[in-house]
Design a protein around this motif. Structure first.
Motif, mmCIF file in Angstrom:
data_model
loop_
_atom_site.group_PDB
_atom_site.id
_atom_site.type_symbol
_atom_site.label_atom_id
_atom_site.label_comp_id
_atom_site.label_asym_id
_atom_site.label_seq_id
_atom_site.Cartn_x
_atom_site.Cartn_y
_atom_site.Cartn_z
ATOM 1 N N PHE A 6 -14.302 -8.764 -5.829
ATOM 2 C CA PHE A 6 -13.330 -8.634 -4.745
ATOM 3 C C PHE A 6 -13.150 -7.173 -4.415
ATOM 4 C CE2 PHE A 6 -12.215 -12.697 -6.656
ATOM 5 C CZ PHE A 6 -12.099 -13.497 -5.525
ATOM 6 N N ARG A 7 -13.158 -6.892 -3.155
ATOM 7 C CA ARG A 7 -12.904 -5.512 -2.735
ATOM 8 C C ARG A 7 -11.438 -5.404 -2.385
ATOM 9 N NH1 ARG A 7 -17.137 -2.558 0.906
ATOM 10 N NH2 ARG A 7 -17.738 -1.346 -0.895
ATOM 11 N N ILE A 8 -10.740 -4.590 -3.119
ATOM 12 C CA ILE A 8 -9.327 -4.377 -2.859
ATOM 13 C C ILE A 8 -9.176 -2.984 -2.277
ATOM 14 C CG2 ILE A 8 -7.041 -4.182 -3.870
ATOM 15 C CD1 ILE A 8 -7.989 -6.129 -6.032
ATOM 16 N N ILE A 9 -8.589 -2.929 -1.114
ATOM 17 C CA ILE A 9 -8.355 -1.648 -0.457
ATOM 18 C C ILE A 9 -6.969 -1.172 -0.863
ATOM 19 C CG2 ILE A 9 -8.140 -0.463 1.751
ATOM 20 C CD1 ILE A 9 -9.973 -2.695 2.897
ATOM 21 N N PRO A 10 -6.895 -0.037 -1.536
ATOM 22 C CA PRO A 10 -5.579 0.442 -1.953
ATOM 23 C C PRO A 10 -4.728 0.817 -0.739
ATOM 24 C CG PRO A 10 -7.260 2.070 -2.456
ATOM 25 C CD PRO A 10 -7.958 0.863 -1.929
ATOM 26 N N PRO A 11 -3.435 0.539 -0.819
ATOM 27 C CA PRO A 11 -2.576 0.880 0.318
ATOM 28 C C PRO A 11 -2.466 2.392 0.500
ATOM 29 C CG PRO A 11 -1.273 -0.021 -1.487
ATOM 30 C CD PRO A 11 -2.712 -0.100 -1.892
ATOM 31 N N ARG A 12 -2.289 2.808 1.745
ATOM 32 C CA ARG A 12 -2.069 4.224 2.044
ATOM 33 C C ARG A 12 -0.608 4.553 1.764
ATOM 34 N NH1 ARG A 12 -2.325 4.773 7.556
ATOM 35 N NH2 ARG A 12 -2.007 2.569 7.696
ATOM 36 N N LYS A 13 -0.333 5.811 1.573
ATOM 37 C CA LYS A 13 1.040 6.266 1.371
ATOM 38 C C LYS A 13 1.526 6.901 2.669
ATOM 39 C CE LYS A 13 -0.424 8.729 -2.111
ATOM 40 N NZ LYS A 13 -1.746 8.225 -2.072
ATOM 41 N N SER A 14 2.758 6.582 3.032
ATOM 42 C CA SER A 14 3.341 7.266 4.181
ATOM 43 C C SER A 14 3.568 8.721 3.796
ATOM 44 C CB SER A 14 4.663 6.615 4.586
ATOM 45 O OG SER A 14 5.666 6.903 3.625
ATOM 46 N N PRO A 15 3.651 9.627 4.768
ATOM 47 C CA PRO A 15 3.908 11.040 4.425
ATOM 48 C C PRO A 15 5.199 11.221 3.629
ATOM 49 C CG PRO A 15 3.171 10.858 6.692
ATOM 50 C CD PRO A 15 3.378 9.452 6.185
ATOM 51 N N LYS A 16 6.238 10.443 3.962
ATOM 52 C CA LYS A 16 7.503 10.570 3.226
ATOM 53 C C LYS A 16 7.357 10.097 1.784
ATOM 54 C CE LYS A 16 10.719 10.332 7.083
ATOM 55 N NZ LYS A 16 11.835 9.603 7.684
ATOM 56 N N ALA A 17 6.628 8.999 1.584
ATOM 57 C CA ALA A 17 6.412 8.495 0.221
ATOM 58 C C ALA A 17 5.589 9.501 -0.582
ATOM 59 C CB ALA A 17 5.728 7.137 0.264
ATOM 60 N N ALA A 18 4.576 10.062 0.033
ATOM 61 C CA ALA A 18 3.748 11.065 -0.653
ATOM 62 C C ALA A 18 4.591 12.274 -1.040
ATOM 63 C CB ALA A 18 2.586 11.481 0.238
ATOM 64 N N LYS A 19 5.464 12.694 -0.142
ATOM 65 C CA LYS A 19 6.329 13.843 -0.426
ATOM 66 C C LYS A 19 7.257 13.545 -1.599
ATOM 67 C CE LYS A 19 9.471 17.068 1.819
ATOM 68 N NZ LYS A 19 10.145 17.447 3.059
ATOM 69 N N GLN A 20 7.819 12.318 -1.638
ATOM 70 C CA GLN A 20 8.700 11.946 -2.745
ATOM 71 C C GLN A 20 7.919 11.920 -4.061
ATOM 72 O OE1 GLN A 20 11.816 12.578 -1.418
ATOM 73 N NE2 GLN A 20 12.411 11.047 -2.898
ATOM 74 N N LEU A 21 6.716 11.380 -4.038
ATOM 75 C CA LEU A 21 5.910 11.336 -5.258
ATOM 76 C C LEU A 21 5.578 12.743 -5.752
ATOM 77 C CD1 LEU A 21 3.496 8.409 -4.356
ATOM 78 C CD2 LEU A 21 5.173 8.414 -6.215
ATOM 79 N N LEU A 22 5.276 13.635 -4.827
ATOM 80 C CA LEU A 22 4.925 15.005 -5.209
ATOM 81 C C LEU A 22 6.127 15.818 -5.655
ATOM 82 C CD1 LEU A 22 2.312 15.826 -2.437
ATOM 83 C CD2 LEU A 22 1.870 15.490 -4.880
#
Length: 116
Positions: A6-22
């Motif tokens: 199965f090919r699972i495409i990982p979800p993209r991160k919104s810019p706000k979510a990426a900023k919170q993670l960083l």
């Protein structure tokens, strides 16, 4: 019997979510990051991770201030912030004092010290 991959495409991160993670301090180890990503992937809709998909402690994390250029003294930062708030409220000193959580007399004293 052959197994299909199965090919699972990982979800993209919104810019706000990426900023919170960083901006999160990540006091735990890599396992904490892995758990957060798995949690967000499970909650993500439409193949996109948004801030609302992150655990509560990450959603409420205040991003660390970024320093670019010259390092300012705390007095200079306060002065710039007060003047910016005053400009934002159209020069209304009463509204500025309320927004800053200080008394009007304190605001006047600080403004007078900037003109010295």
């Amino acid at each position: 019997m052959a197994r299909k991959a199965f090919r699972i495409i990982p979800p993209r991160k919104s810019p706000k979510a990426a900023k919170q993670l960083l901006s999160y301090d990540w006091p735990g180890n890599v396992r904490e990051l892995q758990n957060v990503v798995e949690y967000a992937v499970a909650l993500a809709t439409e193949n996109r991770i948004d801030v609302d998909d992150l655990p509560e402690e990450l959603r409420t994390t205040i991003p660390k201030p970024q320093i670019s250029g010259k390092i300012l003294s705390l007095e200079e930062v306060e002065r710039n912030y007060i003047l910016t708030v005053l400009e934002k409220v159209g020069g209304n000193k009463t509204k500025a004092a309320e927004a800053l959580g200080i008394g009007i007399a304190t605001l006047y004293r600080k403004l007078n010290s900037y003109n010295s």
